[in-house]
Design a protein around this motif. Sequence first.
Motif, mmCIF file in Angstrom:
data_model
loop_
_atom_site.group_PDB
_atom_site.id
_atom_site.type_symbol
_atom_site.label_atom_id
_atom_site.label_comp_id
_atom_site.label_asym_id
_atom_site.label_seq_id
_atom_site.Cartn_x
_atom_site.Cartn_y
_atom_site.Cartn_z
ATOM 1 N N ASP A 106 0.853 -1.182 0.000
ATOM 2 C CA ASP A 106 0.000 0.000 0.000
ATOM 3 C C ASP A 106 0.893 1.237 0.000
ATOM 4 O OD1 ASP A 106 -2.027 1.825 0.156
ATOM 5 O OD2 ASP A 106 -2.504 1.419 2.254
ATOM 6 N N TYR A 107 1.227 1.702 -1.189
ATOM 7 C CA TYR A 107 2.114 2.854 -1.323
ATOM 8 C C TYR A 107 1.382 4.172 -1.072
ATOM 9 C CZ TYR A 107 4.756 -0.649 -3.954
ATOM 10 O OH TYR A 107 5.417 -1.783 -4.340
ATOM 11 N N TYR A 108 0.077 4.148 -1.156
ATOM 12 C CA TYR A 108 -0.702 5.372 -1.097
ATOM 13 C C TYR A 108 -0.800 5.882 0.333
ATOM 14 C CZ TYR A 108 -1.753 3.435 -5.612
ATOM 15 O OH TYR A 108 -1.621 2.899 -6.856
ATOM 16 N N GLY A 109 -0.864 7.206 0.453
ATOM 17 C CA GLY A 109 -0.941 7.833 1.758
ATOM 18 C C GLY A 109 0.248 8.749 1.975
ATOM 19 N N LYS A 110 0.440 9.120 3.224
ATOM 20 C CA LYS A 110 1.469 10.082 3.584
ATOM 21 C C LYS A 110 2.767 9.384 3.986
ATOM 22 C CE LYS A 110 2.185 14.252 6.290
ATOM 23 N NZ LYS A 110 1.589 15.178 7.257
ATOM 24 N N TRP A 111 3.876 9.923 3.502
ATOM 25 C CA TRP A 111 5.223 9.467 3.851
ATOM 26 C C TRP A 111 5.967 10.659 4.439
ATOM 27 C CZ3 TRP A 111 7.435 4.564 2.556
ATOM 28 C CH2 TRP A 111 6.562 3.717 1.881
ATOM 29 N N ASN A 112 6.531 10.487 5.631
ATOM 30 C CA ASN A 112 7.219 11.563 6.333
ATOM 31 C C ASN A 112 8.725 11.356 6.328
ATOM 32 O OD1 ASN A 112 4.827 12.937 7.259
ATOM 33 N ND2 ASN A 112 4.554 11.256 8.686
ATOM 34 N N GLN A 113 9.435 12.459 6.114
ATOM 35 C CA GLN A 113 10.895 12.408 6.180
ATOM 36 C C GLN A 113 11.310 12.173 7.630
ATOM 37 O OE1 GLN A 113 12.873 16.087 5.145
ATOM 38 N NE2 GLN A 113 14.724 15.024 4.510
ATOM 39 N N PHE A 114 12.334 11.366 7.806
ATOM 40 C CA PHE A 114 12.890 11.161 9.135
ATOM 41 C C PHE A 114 14.396 11.093 9.024
ATOM 42 C CE2 PHE A 114 12.718 6.865 7.580
ATOM 43 C CZ PHE A 114 13.762 6.203 8.206
ATOM 44 N N ALA A 115 15.042 11.292 10.133
ATOM 45 C CA ALA A 115 16.503 11.274 10.156
ATOM 46 C C ALA A 115 16.991 10.371 11.270
ATOM 47 C CB ALA A 115 17.041 12.687 10.363
ATOM 48 N N GLU A 116 18.097 9.742 10.994
ATOM 49 C CA GLU A 116 18.749 8.904 11.992
ATOM 50 C C GLU A 116 19.925 9.687 12.566
ATOM 51 O OE1 GLU A 116 17.848 4.585 10.077
ATOM 52 O OE2 GLU A 116 19.331 5.809 9.058
ATOM 53 N N ALA A 117 20.471 9.213 13.664
ATOM 54 C CA ALA A 117 21.615 9.879 14.293
ATOM 55 C C ALA A 117 22.724 10.046 13.254
ATOM 56 C CB ALA A 117 22.103 9.062 15.473
ATOM 57 N N PRO A 118 23.441 11.093 13.250
ATOM 58 C CA PRO A 118 23.457 12.206 14.196
ATOM 59 C C PRO A 118 22.520 13.346 13.813
ATOM 60 C CG PRO A 118 25.294 12.446 12.716
ATOM 61 C CD PRO A 118 24.553 11.186 12.304
ATOM 62 N N TYR A 119 21.660 13.163 12.824
ATOM 63 C CA TYR A 119 20.820 14.252 12.318
ATOM 64 C C TYR A 119 19.393 14.246 12.862
ATOM 65 C CZ TYR A 119 24.676 14.146 9.046
ATOM 66 O OH TYR A 119 25.931 14.133 8.505
ATOM 67 N N ALA A 120 19.105 13.363 13.793
ATOM 68 C CA ALA A 120 17.734 13.179 14.272
ATOM 69 C C ALA A 120 17.121 14.459 14.855
ATOM 70 C CB ALA A 120 17.680 12.060 15.303
ATOM 71 N N ASN A 121 17.911 15.336 15.431
ATOM 72 C CA ASN A 121 17.377 16.561 16.030
ATOM 73 C C ASN A 121 17.508 17.781 15.135
ATOM 74 O OD1 ASN A 121 16.607 15.272 18.436
ATOM 75 N ND2 ASN A 121 18.715 15.369 19.180
ATOM 76 N N ASP A 122 17.949 17.604 13.915
ATOM 77 C CA ASP A 122 18.108 18.711 12.976
ATOM 78 C C ASP A 122 16.795 18.932 12.234
ATOM 79 O OD1 ASP A 122 18.759 20.510 10.993
ATOM 80 O OD2 ASP A 122 20.389 19.315 10.150
#
Length: 137
Positions: A30-46
Motif C-alpha cells: 500500500d504505497y498510497y498515503g502520507k510518507w514523512n521524512q525522518f533522520a537517523e543519528a546524528p541528524y535526528a534533532n536537525d
Amino acid sequence: MKKIVLLLVFALALASCSNNDADDVVVVSDYYGKWNQFAEAPYANDPSSTQFSYQFNKDNTFTKTRNYDNKITTLSGTFEIKTNENSTVFVLTYKEENFLISSCTGGLTESFTLDKNGHLNDNAGMCDRYGKYKKAK
C-alpha cells in the motif's frame, strides 16, 4: 564410515549456507498515503532533516510539502511506480520547476527507491541530497 560422516557434514554445511533473499525484502503493497521524512543519528534533532513529506494518491498524483521555519510550501505532480525483481522505484514528475525538486541533474523529476526496511530513499543522495521517508500510520 568416514566418508559417510564427511558427506553428512558437507550436506549440512551446504544446507545451512543457503541464502533466502525473500527474508531481506519488506513488502509494502500500500504505497498510497502520507510518507514523512525522518533522520537517523546524528541528524535526528536537525529540523532541516525532517522538513518534507509526500502524499501519494490513488489517482497517481502526489503533493510534496515542506514545513520549515514556520513556512509551508507545496508542490505537486504525477508519479509512477516501477518494479522489478530487485527494486521498487517511485518516479515523480512535477508540473513546474522549483528549487525544492530533489534531483542531481535538475529538471522536473525526482525518484525514490523502496528499501528492505520499507523506507523510501531519495535517489539524489549521490549528490548530497538527504531524504529518507517512512509511511505514516
